[in-house]
Design an enzyme around this catalytic site. Sequence first.
Site, short mmCIF file in Angstrom:
data_model
loop_
_atom_site.label_atom_id
_atom_site.label_comp_id
_atom_site.label_asym_id
_atom_site.label_seq_id
_atom_site.Cartn_x
_atom_site.Cartn_y
_atom_site.Cartn_z
CE LYS A 69 9.99 -26.19 31.36
NZ LYS A 69 8.89 -25.63 32.14
CE LYS A 105 9.60 -23.59 41.34
NZ LYS A 105 9.75 -24.96 40.80
#
Length: 426
Positions: A69, A105
């Site tokens: 995430k 990321k």
Amino acid sequence: MDKNSLYNASADQIREIAKKFKLPKDKVDNFLKHERIVELNIPFTNALGKTEKIPGYRIQHNSKLGPYKGGIRFHQNVTRDEVMALSLWMSLKCAVVNIPFGGGKGGVTIDPKSLSEEELETLSRAYSRAIYDIIGPDIDVPAPDVNTNAKIINWMTDEYIKIAKKRKEYTSKSIGTFTGKPVKKGGLEAREEATGFGGAVILDHLAKQLKLKPEKTTIAVQGFGNVGYFFAHHAAARGFLVTALSDSKGGITKKGTTATVSLDIEKVMECKNEQGYLAGCYCVGGVCDISEGRVITNEELLALPVDVLVPSALENVINKDNMKNIKAKIIIEMANGPVTPEAYDYLTKKGVIIVPDILANAGGVTGSWIEWKQNVETKNYTKKQGLDLLDKKMETAFSEIWSTMKKNKSTMREAALLVALARLMD
């Protein structure tokens, strides 16, 4: 070792804490390794028909707790090292609030302000195509970050779903591949205010532990953007006195040395929207009257004699040059990394309580989890339901970190990392 490496600095910080609290070195070293680093050359055709390759990244750090995430940023200074560090911190942030996500990321090395809207859409869709095979609702769930927003995420989601349908891989869960979408496209109604709201929840519980009365607790918020506004809004709604606010062009507070009345957050925002900046918007009790207030600089705001200081904009704003001017006894890091390591050590030794960013602003990723949850479970959370669930997650996270801090006689930052590492290394 590169001394200017953001990732190396982050890894060293974690190793120092792990050594201090006698965590197993082999497990820490293993945790610090990234699971996948993808470097991209994204084919991009501009409005003049010229095609070039734009550098991009999607870095997946740790998937122990669930799908990766983390946001996608468009910025001319995006580097592999930066994205590596940010993905590491996302692993920790998700673990702090105990949501079933790992850390990831993404980024594209480009100045988005140099692009037309048509070019921005072209690039967004090209990036989505480039990472299609390594993302998905159960694999990696990107979101907006610096210079990206709901519109850009909508383009990326649309492109992803087009490919999924063409490959006959589309399912009802596919919409959950991205979060931060427009509400009408599967987004969460509470997402916009999730970060600021989560910070206000943390403030509330901290005040209870310290036996502070909200109606006597003064707050200065530096950075009156989305996060700062919603933090101030929800803090004031809980009875705290938000006595000073600032944006990039300056701030406002009451005349004199102390303020005992909270600013009218809604009127201040209304005034700022009308004139384009905050300075001059001294509003209390539904009335805006600058003659009752004074315009201050951001540096002056940081040095105000308030109880709580809330840096909500940029990193490193509290540093060696101004750390001795800080008078607040509590700092809540709503921005990422607003207190430099040197300033952190100095202020901590002076008895200042610093609520770390990986807890204070984790309402954002928690809101993303709730959006993902409603997508993959084909539910729909109302704004109230979303904020109620977020409130519970933040309260639990605070309680765990506070008890860990007391048990280990540590700082809150150390306690937050200990809680996260326990989940990621067990």
